[in-house]
Design an enzyme around this catalytic site. Structure first.
Site, short mmCIF file in Angstrom:
data_model
loop_
_atom_site.label_atom_id
_atom_site.label_comp_id
_atom_site.label_asym_id
_atom_site.label_seq_id
_atom_site.Cartn_x
_atom_site.Cartn_y
_atom_site.Cartn_z
N HIS A 14 -10.11 1.34 1.77
CA HIS A 14 -9.62 2.68 2.15
C HIS A 14 -10.78 3.64 2.40
O HIS A 14 -10.70 4.50 3.27
CB HIS A 14 -8.72 3.26 1.05
CG HIS A 14 -7.32 2.79 1.11
ND1 HIS A 14 -6.50 2.96 2.21
CD2 HIS A 14 -6.56 2.14 0.19
CE1 HIS A 14 -5.32 2.45 1.97
NE2 HIS A 14 -5.32 1.94 0.75
N CYS A 71 0.85 -1.19 0.00
CA CYS A 71 0.00 0.00 0.00
C CYS A 71 0.88 1.24 0.00
O CYS A 71 1.90 1.28 0.71
CB CYS A 71 -0.89 -0.02 1.24
SG CYS A 71 -2.01 1.38 1.37
N HIS A 78 -9.36 -3.59 -2.17
CA HIS A 78 -8.35 -2.87 -1.39
C HIS A 78 -8.70 -1.37 -1.35
O HIS A 78 -8.66 -0.74 -0.29
CB HIS A 78 -6.97 -3.10 -2.04
CG HIS A 78 -5.84 -2.39 -1.38
ND1 HIS A 78 -4.83 -3.06 -0.72
CD2 HIS A 78 -5.53 -1.07 -1.28
CE1 HIS A 78 -3.96 -2.18 -0.25
NE2 HIS A 78 -4.36 -0.96 -0.58
N GLU A 79 -9.06 -0.81 -2.50
CA GLU A 79 -9.38 0.62 -2.56
C GLU A 79 -10.67 0.93 -1.81
O GLU A 79 -10.77 1.94 -1.12
CB GLU A 79 -9.45 1.11 -4.01
CG GLU A 79 -8.12 1.03 -4.74
CD GLU A 79 -6.94 1.60 -3.97
OE1 GLU A 79 -7.05 2.71 -3.40
OE2 GLU A 79 -5.89 0.93 -3.91
#
EC number: 3.5.1.88
Length: 189
Positions: A163, A116, A159-160
């Site tokens: 966030h 990341c 993954h995004e």
């Protein structure tokens, strides 16, 4: 232009990295339009070895607004082609207000684990994610898209989206046995 110094790190205090990001309303403001362009520009430049070196950028396939300390549900995703004869990206868009509307039971993970831009250290372990997802999101014009993604692009989008929910990849790693993955997990990379 976003540089590495602009990207929030997980050990910094007083950032929005661990917050649940706010939904984005349409039409986008000029500031939001610029943010979308800047997020994608970072990915494009970071994937060009020469330019990445010139600007001191770490390569990335995704960059979310909270990583530049903006609490908005917006992320750029640029998964490059893996075909030597066709350089069309596998997936490229700025995803706004993304929602995973369906997901496979089958899990997937990267053999080398995940990294990341907001984490400056290697964290060993498998990050189990759904191998296939159906993603619903809006683009910068506010148009709604529904796409089915599998394998690496699905992992990148999850993954995004994490966030945008204040979650980092290492939150998914088994604390007792980092290299344990659910039975039947498919590995990539």
């Amino acid at each position: 232009m976003i540089l590495m110094k602009d990207i929030v790190r997980d050990d910094q205090e007083g950032t929005v990295l661990r917050d649940y990001a706010a939904k984005v309303s349409f039409p986008l403001t000029e500031e939001e339009q610029q943010l979308a362009k800047d997020l994608m520009e970072y990915l494009e430049i970071s994937q060009d070895e020469e330019l990445a070196e010139k600007y001191g950028l770490r390569a990335g396939v995704g960059l979310a607004a909270p990583q530049v300390n903006v609490s908005k549900q917006m992320a750029a995703v640029l998964v490059p082609s893996d075909d030597e004869e066709d350089d069309t990206p596998i997936f490229k868009d700025v995803i706004i207000n993304p929602v995973i509307i369906s997901e496979s039971v089958q899990m997937g993970a990267l053999t080398e684990g995940e990294g990341c831009l907001s984490v400056d250290r290697d964290i060993a372990g498998y990050v189990p994610r759904h191998d296939r997802i159906t993603l619903k999101y809006q683009d910068v014009q506010g148009e709604t898209h529904k796409v089915r993604l599998k394998h690496y692009p699905a992992i990148v989008c999850q993954h995004e989206i994490d966030h945008l929910h204040g979650v980092l990849f290492y939150d998914h790693i088994n604390k007792d046995n980092p290299f344990e993955a659910p039975e039947g997990t498919v590995f990539f990379g």
